[in-house]
Structures are given as C-alpha cells and as structure tokens.
Design a protein around this motif. Structure first.
Motif, PDB file in Angstrom:
ATOM      1  N   ALA A  65       5.389  -6.981  -8.409  1.00 18.04           N
ATOM      2  CA  ALA A  65       4.080  -7.577  -8.124  1.00 18.04           C
ATOM      3  C   ALA A  65       3.044  -6.512  -7.785  1.00 18.04           C
ATOM      4  O   ALA A  65       1.937  -6.824  -7.377  1.00 18.04           O
ATOM      5  N   ASN A  66       3.435  -5.259  -7.961  1.00 14.76           N
ATOM      6  CA  ASN A  66       2.579  -4.166  -7.518  1.00 14.76           C
ATOM      7  C   ASN A  66       2.161  -3.320  -8.721  1.00 14.76           C
ATOM      8  O   ASN A  66       2.944  -2.501  -9.230  1.00 14.76           O
ATOM      9  N   VAL A  67       0.930  -3.516  -9.169  1.00 17.33           N
ATOM     10  CA  VAL A  67       0.456  -2.869 -10.407  1.00 17.33           C
ATOM     11  C   VAL A  67       0.515  -1.344 -10.320  1.00 17.33           C
ATOM     12  O   VAL A  67       0.880  -0.664 -11.269  1.00 17.33           O
ATOM     13  N   GLY A  68       0.194  -0.827  -9.159  1.00 15.53           N
ATOM     14  CA  GLY A  68       0.171   0.634  -9.026  1.00 15.53           C
ATOM     15  C   GLY A  68       1.454   1.204  -8.470  1.00 15.53           C
ATOM     16  O   GLY A  68       1.464   2.297  -7.906  1.00 15.53           O
ATOM     17  N   PHE A  69       2.567   0.457  -8.636  1.00 15.19           N
ATOM     18  CA  PHE A  69       3.835   0.868  -8.029  1.00 15.19           C
ATOM     19  C   PHE A  69       4.272   2.247  -8.527  1.00 15.19           C
ATOM     20  O   PHE A  69       4.351   2.495  -9.725  1.00 15.19           O
ATOM     21  N   LEU A  74      10.300  -7.299  -1.669  1.00 13.49           N
ATOM     22  CA  LEU A  74      10.882  -6.579  -2.810  1.00 13.49           C
ATOM     23  C   LEU A  74       9.856  -6.483  -3.941  1.00 13.49           C
ATOM     24  O   LEU A  74       9.672  -5.424  -4.549  1.00 13.49           O
ATOM     25  N   LEU A  75       9.165  -7.583  -4.188  1.00 11.27           N
ATOM     26  CA  LEU A  75       8.161  -7.598  -5.262  1.00 11.27           C
ATOM     27  C   LEU A  75       6.979  -6.687  -4.924  1.00 11.27           C
ATOM     28  O   LEU A  75       6.341  -6.119  -5.803  1.00 11.27           O
ATOM     29  N   ALA A  76       6.695  -6.546  -3.627  1.00  8.83           N
ATOM     30  CA  ALA A  76       5.610  -5.653  -3.208  1.00  8.83           C
ATOM     31  C   ALA A  76       5.995  -4.186  -3.340  1.00  8.83           C
ATOM     32  O   ALA A  76       5.135  -3.311  -3.323  1.00  8.83           O
ATOM     33  N   GLY A  77       7.316  -3.928  -3.457  1.00 13.10           N
ATOM     34  CA  GLY A  77       7.739  -2.551  -3.659  1.00 13.10           C
ATOM     35  C   GLY A  77       8.815  -2.045  -2.715  1.00 13.10           C
ATOM     36  O   GLY A  77       9.172  -0.870  -2.750  1.00 13.10           O
ATOM     37  N   ALA A  78       9.354  -2.923  -1.865  1.00 11.64           N
ATOM     38  CA  ALA A  78      10.447  -2.495  -0.991  1.00 11.64           C
ATOM     39  C   ALA A  78      11.762  -2.525  -1.770  1.00 11.64           C
ATOM     40  O   ALA A  78      12.002  -3.442  -2.559  1.00 11.64           O
ATOM     41  N   SER A  79      12.623  -1.520  -1.523  1.00 12.79           N
ATOM     42  CA  SER A  79      13.936  -1.489  -2.169  1.00 12.79           C
ATOM     43  C   SER A  79      14.967  -2.269  -1.373  1.00 12.79           C
ATOM     44  O   SER A  79      16.043  -2.606  -1.876  1.00 12.79           O
ATOM     45  N   ALA A  80      14.663  -2.512  -0.099  1.00 14.42           N
ATOM     46  CA  ALA A  80      15.559  -3.259   0.779  1.00 14.42           C
ATOM     47  C   ALA A  80      14.698  -3.843   1.887  1.00 14.42           C
ATOM     48  O   ALA A  80      13.523  -3.486   2.015  1.00 14.42           O
ATOM     49  N   GLU A  99       0.821  -1.226   0.000  1.00  8.98           N
ATOM     50  CA  GLU A  99       0.000   0.000   0.000  1.00  8.98           C
ATOM     51  C   GLU A  99       0.847   1.265   0.000  1.00  8.98           C
ATOM     52  O   GLU A  99       0.539   2.232  -0.705  1.00  8.98           O
ATOM     53  N   VAL A 100       1.924   1.239   0.783  1.00 13.93           N
ATOM     54  CA  VAL A 100       2.782   2.428   0.847  1.00 13.93           C
ATOM     55  C   VAL A 100       3.488   2.634  -0.500  1.00 13.93           C
ATOM     56  O   VAL A 100       3.623   3.767  -0.979  1.00 13.93           O
TER      57      VAL A 100
END
Lengths: 317, 276
Positions: free
Chosen positions: A302-306, A256-262, A231-232
C-alpha cells in the motif's frame, strides 16, 4: 494451499510475523498457559539497563479510552543480575527472545549491548532509545539525530546479532531519525514506541500517574503508528517491525501493507491473551483467500514509495 | 505448558445469573467448572470485555463451587459498566485463577478476624469458608458507606462467621470506620486478613501492629496484564520477604526495598513486610 508466514529481520528468521512488544510480555512464560505460543514469532524482552532500577512510583498505569497510559520507569535487575539469573533460563524456552537495552548515556548502551551480545540465548538485540518515562533522559536519544547516530554506531560495534532500533513517535520527522539509524548500522527499526500523554484526576486535582506523564498505547495510537511505519518505510531499506495498537489481523495487515515486515503486539494481549493466535490465523486466511502464497508478497504493497525490497528478493522466480 | 497449566487458563464461559446487590454493585455468576475447581481463597481473574478494545478487568473471585464461579464488582468506569451490561446466557471469557491468594496453609486453629471494606468483601468469602471448614473461628468486620452497600453480610453469617458491621453514615452497625471497630474489640484475634480500600488496609495494619497480630493484606492497584508481565502494579516490599521477587540482593537506587508485583507476588502480602 499452505501459506508461508516466514519473515526475516536482518539475519533473524521468524516463523510468523507476530512478535510481542518489549515491556509487555515478560519472558513469555507469564502468558504461555493462555495461547499457542507458536503464534509468537519472538518475545521482545523488557529493557535492561547497566544498573538495577526500582522504576517509577505508582500508579504506573491508567486505563484510557481505547488504550492506556503507562509509566513503569524501566524497573529491571540490571545487566549483572540479568545475565547470571535470567538469561540462563531463556535457553529452555521454545520461542526466540530478543533482548532490549536501555540507557542514560551512549556508553551505557554499548556496555549492556556488548554483554548481552555474548549470550547465545539472545536471538537479536533491540535498543530502546525511546522510553518516554525516565525523566528527560531516555527519549532524548530518539529525538536527537546526533545522539541516535552515536548510540546506534556504538551498539553496532559490539555485536553481529541483528540490531533493532526502537524509534519514538514524539519527534517532528521520524523518517529523518530512521535514516540516521540505518546509516549508523541498524539492521531493523521498531516503529513506534508509546506516544507521550497524561491524565488528571479531577477529584484529587492531580495527575493520575506517579510519574505525572506516561506513554499512551493501544488502539488509540494505531493511526499514528501506521503513518509512522508508512513514512519510515519510504525512507529506509532495512526491515521495520510495526507496532502501536494492533489488536486484530486487520490491524496487523495495515502495518504490513504500509511497509512493516513484522508486527509487535503489546497492549492487546491484556484485552485477550489469545490475540497473537487470532492475528496469525487471520493473516493466513487473508492470504489464502487471495491466493497469495507468502506474507512477504504484501509487505509495503500500500506504499507507493516503498524503498525496501529486502523481503521480496527471496521470493523471485 | 507449565505444571500449573491445568490450573490457569482462558475460560470461555457464559453468565448463569446476574444480581444487583446494591446500586452499582453487581454479582455475576458464570459457568466455569475448571475455574471453580482450582480457585484458592483470595485469587482473582482477568475478566475480558465484550468488544476487546480495552484491557481485561481484574476481579476477585467471590464464590467457587460446583460448576460456578462468581465475580462481584463496583461499577465505576467504562470497563465495569460494559461488564455490568451482560445478561444471563451471554458469553464471558476470563483468564485465571491468578495470584497467590491468602496465605492459609498453616492456619488450622485459632480465631481469625477478616476485615472487609466496600467491595473488598468480594475477596473474603472463600477464605472465610475455607477457615470455617477447618474449625477456625472467623469474625467478619465489614464496613461500607451505608446500609444498602453492606451487601451479602447474611451470607457470611450463614457460613458461620460472627459478623460485625460499620457504616460511614451510621445507617447500620457501628457509626465509623471498620478499622476503628476492630481496634476497639475486646477480643484479640490470632490472625487478621483484610481486603478493601488502601486507607482501610493501612489502618488495619496499624491495629495488627499494636496488638501484635500477624496481618495479611490483599492489595489493589491498577492492573494491565494480571500475570506479572508488565510490572505496572508494584508495591515496595522489604528485601527479606519470602514473597520478594528474585531481584538483585544489593541496594537499588539507594533503597532497601524491592518493588514486588501485586498480581504475581501477591495480591496478598504480610503487612509488616510492606514498605508503603
């Protein structure tokens, strides 16, 4: 094929995307005999406050199914002693350290940040606005967008070092708080701190923790943390350091796939101190098997709205 | 790598022997030559669980000889239950040895009372053996709930200890608390070492105070890391203690104590320096 595991958190470059979580890992020296510390991109230090703190009464820990509750209460020597005695030792460490700042008023954060920021031994600063274990004070900041805005803005004004803001999961809309922190000048967000919880001793008929309530960590909270990162990541453009129950490379890859860089590793170090090593090896193998040359290629996939294209920009061409 | 890197590290071992000493009291012998070589009396290890979903378990090192160390534990929760299910030949990893152990460098004579309650016995065989090897007289005061839980007492007798026992139900030895048996002893020791439940440690500390005998207590608390990284296992200690952590020499929260980490500064402390 060699795999590139480097990531950037603001201006901070890390050789691997695995950090150790604040309050969990001392200075790193406590664990260095048990693993190859090159698998730890940076150690996020225990939070320091303006004045020394004794911390909470014991018991401070309770082991729970697939996790544990803690309520340490920010025991620390205070910024004066810390700068004179502890920070000087960091220069000799072969790994990067990220300072962590906690406080009870907006002024506290700015004051401690400014003093810490003056030290070259500190690679970046995390502001802990989400400690659940200091009665009605610590976590208030991360639960109130106005206070988040004030704390981040005042801390931002004290330093050019990468500024990481650690968010609480104990809020209705973490994305809204994340946007406020970004707008106030955060360079990155740490998502998430522990989830509030408690346990009761049915024989003694009283709470198990000296502090009554605590923060839940470990694999029990992992899906909560993955969703928070997801979400973030849709709400902000700055990098995210994902954390919450990461034990294996599979877990780290989820973040990482959800959007974390680390990612940060905390409680899992207590199940096996070689976890950072195993995660780095596992991420490397995952990428190599898919002919991916850089870990940055999968961030947010994995995050379409990234919303964050920050990491990938450097890889174009 | 630090100077003590050879002494403390992760040991990938396997189970050599497994004995149920009493209902829910298990002794696991494991093959770990380096740990056996470097363990000091009163040290512990963090024993990792198969599956790795939960934190490692802090266990006192019971024996350390040749290629083998052993852990004795009471099965009292999911984590110890998982450990109890290990069989001979199974792999088991642990990190250690950890903590400072008993403070015995200056003890070369006299007679020492070792007080153990329940599975507290697991941390006192090595100090008993070490002291006897130096010619020190050792009297063991060993209390448990019942005769069947008074495990391995003969082992201490064979090692050369004079063994005194008590049980809560009177099924063996003195009927009552082991600290009361210690208090009623006509003989006054030159040093007391104790490991066991907190009420027993407090009672033992009172005996030490009344008889003017220096007393070392091996404390127990829930650990997470076992190496001083998480600050979960603290005990209030007088600021002047040589074991006090390097904390600010100023009053903190209006108190004259410091919270020392049981795993890192201890687990053994001088009773008179505790402010608990």
């Amino acid at each position: 094929m060699s795999v590139d595991l480097r990531v950037r958190i603001g201006t901070l470059e890390l050789p691997v995307p695995t950090l150790t979580a604040s309050g969990c890992y001392g200075y790193g020296t406590e664990f260095e005999d048990f693993l190859d510390m090159r698998s730890v991109g940076a150690v996020v230090l225990k939070s320091v406050t303006r004045k020394p703190r004794l911390g909470n009464a014991t018991p401070r820990l309770v082991h729970t199914p697939s996790g544990m509750l803690n309520a340490i209460g920010l025991q620390n020597p205070g910024i004066d002693w810390y700068l004179d005695h502890d920070v000087a030792k960091f220069a000799a460490l072969p790994w990067k350290v990220i300072g962590s700042v906690a406080g009870f008023a907006v002024d506290d954060y700015a004051y401690v940040c400014e003093r810490l920021a003056a030290r070259p031994e500190i690679a970046a600063i995390e502001i802990n606005i989400s400690c659940p274990n200091v009665a009605h004070e610590g976590e208030t900041f991360a639960c109130d967008p106005h206070l988040t805005e004030k704390v981040v803005r005042s801390a931002r004004a004290t330093t050019d070092k990468p500024l990481i803001v650690k968010l609480s999961p104990n809020v209705t809309d973490i994305a809204a708080i994340a946007r406020v922190a970004e707008a106030a000048g955060a360079d990155a967000l740490a998502v998430i701190n522990t989830v509030r919880g408690m346990a009761i001793d049915i024989d003694a008929r009283k709470p198990r923790l000296g502090n009554i309530t605590g923060g839940l960590s470990g694999p029990a909270i992992r899906p909560i943390a993955v969703l928070a990162v997801y979400e973030v990541a849709r709400a902000v453009k700055i990098p995210i350091i994902g954390q919450g129950g990461i034990e294996t490379a599979t877990d780290a890859l989820e973040f990482l796939l959800a959007g974390a860089s680390a990612v940060c590793i905390g409680t899992a170090n207590y199940a096996d101190p070689r976890v950072p090593e195993k995660i780095v090896a596992g991420i490397r193998e995952y990428l190599a098997r898919r002919n991916l040359r850089s870990v940055r290629q999968i961030i947010g996939e994995a995050n379409v709205g990234f919303a964050n294209s920050y990491q990938k920009e450097g890889d174009e061409g | 790598m630090t100077a003590h890197a050879m002494q403390r590290r992760v040991h990938d071992a396997h189970v050599l022997d497994r004995t149920e000493l009493a209902p829910d009291v298990v002794l696991l012998g494991v093959h770990a030559p380096e740990a056996a070589r470097f363990t000091k009396p009163g040290q512990f290890a963090m024993v990792m669980l198969p599956g790795g979903e939960n934190a490692a378990v802090a266990l006192g090192i019971y024996e350390a000889h040749g290629d083998r160390v052993s852990f004795m534990f009471f099965v009292c929760g999911k984590r110890t239950h998982d450990l109890a299910r290990l069989h001979i030949g199974d792999r088991i990893s642990f990190y250690g040895p950890l903590g400072n152990g008993f403070l015995l460098d200056d003890v070369h004579s006299g007679d020492v009372a070792i007080v153990a309650g329940g599975v507290g016995i697991a941390s006192v065989l090595l100090p008993a053996q070490a002291l006897i090897a130096r010619g020190v007289t050792v009297r063991l005061y060993y209390g448990a709930r019942s005769a069947e839980r008074l495990v391995d007492a003969q082992r201490f007798a064979d090692a050369g200890c004079e063994v005194h026992t008590s049980t809560d139900d009177g099924s063996h030895g003195y009927h009552g608390y082991i600290s009361d048996l210690l208090a009623s002893a006509s003989h006054t020791p030159t040093l007391i070492l104790a490991c066991g439940p907190t009420p027993m440690l407090r009672a033992t500390a009172r005996v030490g105070t009344e008889r003017h005998v220096p007393t070392q207590l091996s404390l127990e608390e829930t650990f997470a890391c076992g190496v001083g990284g998480c600050w979960g296992c603290v005990v209030p200690l007088t600021r002047t203690s040589a074991q006090a952590p390097s904390f600010p020499p100023i009053e903190c929260d209006g108190s004259d104590v410091v919270n020392a980490r049981i795993c890192a500064e201890g687990p053994v402390f001088w009773a008179h320096e505790l402010r608990w």
